[in-house]
Design a protein around this motif. Structure first.
Motif, short mmCIF file in Angstrom:
data_model
loop_
_atom_site.label_atom_id
_atom_site.label_comp_id
_atom_site.label_asym_id
_atom_site.label_seq_id
_atom_site.Cartn_x
_atom_site.Cartn_y
_atom_site.Cartn_z
N ASN A 1 0.91 -0.80 0.17
CA ASN A 1 -0.15 0.07 0.22
C ASN A 1 1.01 1.21 0.26
O ASN A 1 0.54 1.61 0.86
CB ASN A 1 -0.82 -0.18 1.24
CG ASN A 1 -2.03 1.33 1.19
OD1 ASN A 1 -2.61 1.51 0.13
ND2 ASN A 1 -2.90 1.36 2.44
N LEU A 2 1.25 1.60 -1.25
CA LEU A 2 2.82 2.42 -0.92
C LEU A 2 2.13 4.04 -1.30
O LEU A 2 2.22 3.64 -2.64
CB LEU A 2 3.29 2.40 -2.19
CG LEU A 2 4.19 0.95 -1.89
CD1 LEU A 2 5.52 0.79 -3.22
CD2 LEU A 2 5.32 1.28 -0.76
N GLY A 3 1.69 4.59 -0.44
CA GLY A 3 1.07 5.94 -0.63
C GLY A 3 -0.14 5.77 -1.04
O GLY A 3 -1.09 6.58 -1.38
N ARG A 4 -0.73 4.38 -0.32
CA ARG A 4 -2.21 4.84 -1.68
C ARG A 4 -3.41 5.46 -0.83
O ARG A 4 -4.79 5.30 -0.95
CB ARG A 4 -2.94 3.06 -1.92
CG ARG A 4 -1.77 2.27 -2.86
CD ARG A 4 -2.28 1.45 -3.46
NE ARG A 4 -1.38 0.76 -4.62
CZ ARG A 4 -1.46 0.93 -5.77
NH1 ARG A 4 -2.53 2.11 -5.82
NH2 ARG A 4 -0.45 0.47 -6.25
N GLY A 5 -2.98 5.96 0.27
CA GLY A 5 -4.15 6.83 1.09
C GLY A 5 -3.81 7.87 0.34
O GLY A 5 -5.04 9.11 0.64
N VAL A 6 -3.13 8.03 -0.54
CA VAL A 6 -3.55 9.49 -1.33
C VAL A 6 -3.38 9.12 -2.88
O VAL A 6 -4.64 9.27 -4.00
CB VAL A 6 -2.00 10.09 -1.80
CG1 VAL A 6 -2.06 11.65 -2.54
CG2 VAL A 6 -1.86 10.94 0.10
N LEU A 7 -2.74 8.03 -3.53
CA LEU A 7 -2.83 7.99 -5.24
C LEU A 7 -4.39 6.75 -4.98
O LEU A 7 -3.84 4.95 -4.39
CB LEU A 7 -2.17 6.84 -5.34
CG LEU A 7 -1.36 6.52 -7.07
CD1 LEU A 7 -1.78 7.56 -7.79
CD2 LEU A 7 -0.25 5.23 -7.25
N ILE A 8 -5.12 7.59 -5.00
CA ILE A 8 -6.22 6.40 -4.66
C ILE A 8 -6.70 5.51 -6.19
O ILE A 8 -7.14 4.05 -6.07
CB ILE A 8 -7.84 7.68 -4.97
CG1 ILE A 8 -7.62 8.30 -4.06
CG2 ILE A 8 -8.83 6.94 -5.07
CD1 ILE A 8 -7.91 7.26 -2.42
N ASN A 9 -6.12 5.98 -7.14
CA ASN A 9 -6.89 5.45 -8.48
C ASN A 9 -5.03 5.56 -9.34
O ASN A 9 -4.59 6.18 -10.09
CB ASN A 9 -7.72 5.41 -9.47
CG ASN A 9 -7.55 4.75 -10.67
OD1 ASN A 9 -7.88 3.05 -10.99
ND2 ASN A 9 -7.77 5.00 -11.67
N SER A 10 -4.35 3.78 -9.53
CA SER A 10 -3.16 4.12 -10.66
C SER A 10 -3.07 3.00 -11.79
O SER A 10 -2.00 2.07 -12.10
CB SER A 10 -1.73 3.79 -10.37
OG SER A 10 -2.23 2.88 -8.95
N CYS A 11 -4.47 2.18 -12.13
CA CYS A 11 -4.97 1.19 -12.29
C CYS A 11 -4.07 -0.08 -12.53
O CYS A 11 -3.15 -0.25 -13.58
CB CYS A 11 -4.44 1.98 -14.35
SG CYS A 11 -5.44 2.81 -14.62
N PRO A 12 -3.78 -0.68 -11.60
CA PRO A 12 -2.65 -1.27 -10.93
C PRO A 12 -2.75 -3.18 -12.04
O PRO A 12 -1.84 -3.46 -11.93
CB PRO A 12 -3.64 -1.82 -9.42
CG PRO A 12 -5.22 -1.74 -9.71
CD PRO A 12 -4.74 -0.25 -10.63
N ASP A 13 -4.13 -2.66 -13.29
CA ASP A 13 -4.21 -4.29 -14.22
C ASP A 13 -3.00 -3.44 -15.19
O ASP A 13 -2.90 -4.25 -15.90
CB ASP A 13 -5.27 -3.91 -14.40
CG ASP A 13 -6.23 -2.98 -15.24
OD1 ASP A 13 -5.91 -1.70 -14.29
OD2 ASP A 13 -6.73 -3.28 -16.28
#
Length: 328
Positions: A84-96
């Motif tokens: 969960n690297l910074g995902r409290g801020v980076l809400i969507n980065s298209c993990p697929d």
């Protein structure tokens, strides 16, 4: 020189030269810190490059400054031992489409990546990600990834209203009764009703049915920097000596279980969008400070009702798009 170190050095120098480090603020374009200024100022939000070929890497950089009048915690969920690297801020980065290959964060008070940062007014926070497209099976028309960011600022605020019960209309009582309204994105305002006194509330005559109204409002006009969502976690109401709260009379469920209490919590989480408000309404009772004849034991009895709220102000930073092109 190490590339990461070089980037941080250049970035820090840029912030110093632009007046961001240490807060600052003036009429020449600097940051305006404190009441009347912006709650959160975004100094940088970029994706470079915004168009890549399959199998390539792109960089995301975000810079924010606490330009409000209150200190705050910002949780970014950045523990490097997790996924969960910074995902409290980076809400969507298209993990697929993308994987996070590198992550870094630091603030004015903490030079290292952390799960949470404490920002006093004027402090800044810098976050960066390196995203790589590991899936090279990109169609001819490519992919578009909307990168979405939000900043969750955690605050703790309080407000109060003093009140007084007088023996009768002729009793002089207090000259002034004070009140305080909270500052920031969430406005908490207390008002008392039910008075028959000549001066009106918050002064009451013995026997009046007293109620307190606690208004919670996300005050965010369209042009305001306070735009965002407010999540409140179980607001708390307390009464001072000589007064009790009638939890049975409250218009919302509480944790008190009914009856007269000196403190209670609203048994729910409240979510307020821009411009929305909620009102908590509870009866207030004077303790049994009565003489044998049923009269109050003093000409006037002063007290205070206080409301506390821990809340998260979520500022949505919108989206930036990354185009992933077919490598042919």
């Amino acid at each position: 020189m190490d590339q990461k170190y070089l980037f941080l050095t250049v970035l820090a120098a840029t912030l110093v030269s632009s007046g961001c480090i240490g807060g600052g603020g003036n009429g020449d374009g600097g940051l305006n810190i404190g009441p009347g200024g912006k709650t959160i100022t975004v100094t940088n939000f970029e994706v470079q490059p915004s168009e890549i070929r399959a199998g390539s890497t792109t960089q995301i950089r975000l810079g924010i400054v606490n330009t409000g009048g209150m200190s705050s915690n910002v949780t970014i969920a950045s523990n490097k031992s997790s996924e969960n690297l910074g995902r409290g801020v980076l809400i969507n980065s298209c993990p697929d489409i993308f994987g996070i290959k590198d992550f870094d964060a630091y603030s004015s008070r903490n030079p290292d990546p952390a799960e949470e940062y404490y920002l006093e007014p004027g402090n800044e926070l810098e976050i960066s990600w390196s995203l790589k497209n590991d899936n090279e099976d990109i169609p001819l028309n490519g992919y578009t990834c909307p990168i979405r960011m939000q900043i969750p600022f955690d605050y703790g605020v309080s407000a109060y209203q003093q009140l007084e019960v007088k023996e009768n209309q002729e009793t002089q009582g207090a000259t002034t009764l004070e009140s305080k309204t909270s500052e920031g994105p969430l406005n908490i305002h207390l008002e008392t009703i039910g008075s028959t006194a000549d001066q009106g509330p918050p002064k009451f005559i013995e026997g009046d049915n007293k109620e307190v109204l606690v208004q919670l409002e996300n005050t965010a006009p369209e042009e305001s920097s306070y735009q965002g969502l407010v999540d409140l976690d179980s607001p708390r109401i307390e009464s001072s000596e000589n007064y009790m709260i009638n939890s049975t009379s409250c218009n919302m469920e509480t944790t008190a279980g009914g009856g007269l209490v000196d403190s209670l919590k609203i048994d729910r989480t409240l979510r307020l969008y821009e411009g929305q408000s909620r009102v908590i309404r509870c009866g207030i009772e004077l303790l049994d400070n009565l003489e044998e004849d049923g009269e109050i034991s003093q000409p006037s009895i002063r007290g205070q009702v206080t409301a506390h709220a821990n809340y998260t102000y979520i500022k949505d930073l919108g989206e930036r798009e990354i185009e992933v092109k077919y490598r042919g």
